[in-house]
Write a protein that holds these residues in place. Structure first.
Motif, PDB file in Angstrom:
ATOM      1  N   ALA A 117      31.842 -17.943  33.830  1.00  0.00           N
ATOM      2  CA  ALA A 117      31.909 -16.507  34.685  1.00  0.00           C
ATOM      3  C   ALA A 117      31.484 -15.589  33.777  1.00  0.00           C
ATOM      4  O   ALA A 117      30.621 -14.651  34.107  1.00  0.00           O
ATOM      5  N   PHE A 118      31.811 -15.368  32.670  1.00  0.00           N
ATOM      6  CA  PHE A 118      31.227 -14.189  31.526  1.00  0.00           C
ATOM      7  C   PHE A 118      29.886 -14.328  31.099  1.00  0.00           C
ATOM      8  O   PHE A 118      29.255 -13.406  30.678  1.00  0.00           O
ATOM      9  N   GLU A 119      29.146 -15.617  31.465  1.00  0.00           N
ATOM     10  CA  GLU A 119      27.966 -15.998  30.672  1.00  0.00           C
ATOM     11  C   GLU A 119      26.843 -16.132  31.713  1.00  0.00           C
ATOM     12  O   GLU A 119      26.908 -17.065  32.686  1.00  0.00           O
ATOM     13  N   LYS A 120      25.929 -14.862  32.181  1.00  0.00           N
ATOM     14  CA  LYS A 120      25.135 -14.946  32.957  1.00  0.00           C
ATOM     15  C   LYS A 120      23.733 -15.721  32.914  1.00  0.00           C
ATOM     16  O   LYS A 120      23.084 -16.012  33.593  1.00  0.00           O
ATOM     17  N   GLU A 121      23.466 -15.889  31.662  1.00  0.00           N
ATOM     18  CA  GLU A 121      22.338 -16.437  31.062  1.00  0.00           C
ATOM     19  C   GLU A 121      22.542 -17.924  30.192  1.00  0.00           C
ATOM     20  O   GLU A 121      23.464 -17.989  29.680  1.00  0.00           O
ATOM     21  N   ALA A 122      21.480 -18.845  30.523  1.00  0.00           N
ATOM     22  CA  ALA A 122      21.705 -20.065  29.765  1.00  0.00           C
ATOM     23  C   ALA A 122      21.751 -19.694  28.243  1.00  0.00           C
ATOM     24  O   ALA A 122      21.149 -18.755  27.705  1.00  0.00           O
ATOM     25  N   VAL A 123      22.723 -20.545  27.348  1.00  0.00           N
ATOM     26  CA  VAL A 123      22.502 -20.192  25.942  1.00  0.00           C
ATOM     27  C   VAL A 123      22.341 -21.483  25.159  1.00  0.00           C
ATOM     28  O   VAL A 123      22.793 -22.569  25.481  1.00  0.00           O
ATOM     29  N   ASP A 124      21.316 -21.483  24.080  1.00  0.00           N
ATOM     30  CA  ASP A 124      20.955 -22.760  23.293  1.00  0.00           C
ATOM     31  C   ASP A 124      22.108 -22.785  22.314  1.00  0.00           C
ATOM     32  O   ASP A 124      22.581 -21.721  21.790  1.00  0.00           O
ATOM     33  N   THR A 125      22.364 -24.122  22.035  1.00  0.00           N
ATOM     34  CA  THR A 125      23.447 -24.209  21.342  1.00  0.00           C
ATOM     35  C   THR A 125      23.233 -25.874  20.446  1.00  0.00           C
ATOM     36  O   THR A 125      21.811 -26.253  20.608  1.00  0.00           O
ATOM     37  N   VAL A 126      24.241 -26.245  20.056  1.00  0.00           N
ATOM     38  CA  VAL A 126      23.996 -27.429  19.450  1.00  0.00           C
ATOM     39  C   VAL A 126      25.132 -28.420  19.836  1.00  0.00           C
ATOM     40  O   VAL A 126      26.216 -27.709  20.374  1.00  0.00           O
ATOM     41  N   ALA A 127      25.101 -29.802  19.935  1.00  0.00           N
ATOM     42  CA  ALA A 127      26.301 -30.625  20.267  1.00  0.00           C
ATOM     43  C   ALA A 127      26.538 -31.777  19.376  1.00  0.00           C
ATOM     44  O   ALA A 127      25.568 -32.012  18.409  1.00  0.00           O
ATOM     45  N   VAL A 128      27.717 -32.292  19.173  1.00  0.00           N
ATOM     46  CA  VAL A 128      28.211 -33.321  18.318  1.00  0.00           C
ATOM     47  C   VAL A 128      28.598 -34.519  19.400  1.00  0.00           C
ATOM     48  O   VAL A 128      28.760 -34.242  20.610  1.00  0.00           O
ATOM     49  N   LYS A 129      28.525 -35.843  18.855  1.00  0.00           N
ATOM     50  CA  LYS A 129      28.704 -36.933  19.838  1.00  0.00           C
ATOM     51  C   LYS A 129      30.413 -37.039  19.639  1.00  0.00           C
ATOM     52  O   LYS A 129      30.889 -37.003  18.433  1.00  0.00           O
ATOM     53  N   ALA A 130      31.122 -37.253  20.650  1.00  0.00           N
ATOM     54  CA  ALA A 130      32.507 -37.602  20.552  1.00  0.00           C
ATOM     55  C   ALA A 130      32.597 -38.922  20.536  1.00  0.00           C
ATOM     56  O   ALA A 130      31.795 -40.137  20.912  1.00  0.00           O
ATOM     57  N   VAL A 131      33.498 -39.467  19.601  1.00  0.00           N
ATOM     58  CA  VAL A 131      33.395 -40.977  19.289  1.00  0.00           C
ATOM     59  C   VAL A 131      34.944 -41.491  19.249  1.00  0.00           C
ATOM     60  O   VAL A 131      35.920 -40.584  19.185  1.00  0.00           O
ATOM     61  N   LEU A 132      35.284 -42.696  19.515  1.00  0.00           N
ATOM     62  CA  LEU A 132      36.516 -43.250  19.293  1.00  0.00           C
ATOM     63  C   LEU A 132      36.634 -44.127  18.153  1.00  0.00           C
ATOM     64  O   LEU A 132      35.798 -44.892  17.849  1.00  0.00           O
TER      65      LEU A 132
END
Length: 166
Positions: A117-132
């Motif tokens: 709700a607080f973020e009105k525009e898209a935000v570029d970021t990075v991600a990591v993979k979740a692993v077991l």
């Protein structure tokens, strides 16, 4: 699956470089958030960050109270911690993560507008993979450890064979 890196900060912090000299919650030692936050800050060379070891759920009220300047949280979007209307979008935002060394190290990602709700525009970021992962703790491989390893292997196989249902 991907877990996006969320950096929630005061709106005066426009980039990762602006974390220099600030108090930043980086998660608790040995957590995924802690490891990712520490490595990211090292990769881009942000100086004099005061790393505060707090879980994101404990860090959010401290950010809102002005006791820290930003917090890292590695979680798949939408992260339940940021759901609801208790984060003031005029005071806080997600910091874009666009530094080329981070984009070369991590998976480029985007948190779409309206995810929170607080973020009105898209935000570029990075991600990591979740692993077991598991670890064979006993070199002797007694019956308990064999059964534990088999349970993890069976569980992993079930996930892989049932991805379409999951």
């Amino acid at each position: 699956y991907n877990e996006e890196v969320h950096v929630l900060a005061r709106t005066s912090i426009a980039s990762m470089d602006d974390l220099a000299g600030k108090k930043v919650a980086v998660g608790v030692k040995d957590s995924g958030t802690y490891l990712t936050a520490s490595l990211m800050l090292d990769i881009i060379g942000v100086k004099n960050v005061e790393k505060v070891e707090l879980n994101p759920d404990k860090a959010l009220p401290r950010l809102q109270a002005g006791e820290i300047d930003a917090l890292f949280y590695v979680a798949g979007a939408p992260a339940s911690l940021f759901q609801g209307d208790d984060i003031d979008g005029s005071k806080f935002h997600l910091v874009p993560i666009t530094a080329p060394p981070l984009l070369a190290t991590y998976i480029p990602a985007k948190i779409e507008a309206g995810t929170y709700a607080f973020e009105k525009e898209a935000v570029d970021t990075v991600a990591v993979k979740a692993v077991l992962m598991t670890f064979d703790y006993d070199k002797k491989r007694n019956a308990y450890h064999r059964d534990s390893c088999k349970a993890v292997a069976d569980f992993s196989s079930y996930i892989i064979s049932s991805l379409d249902k999951l």
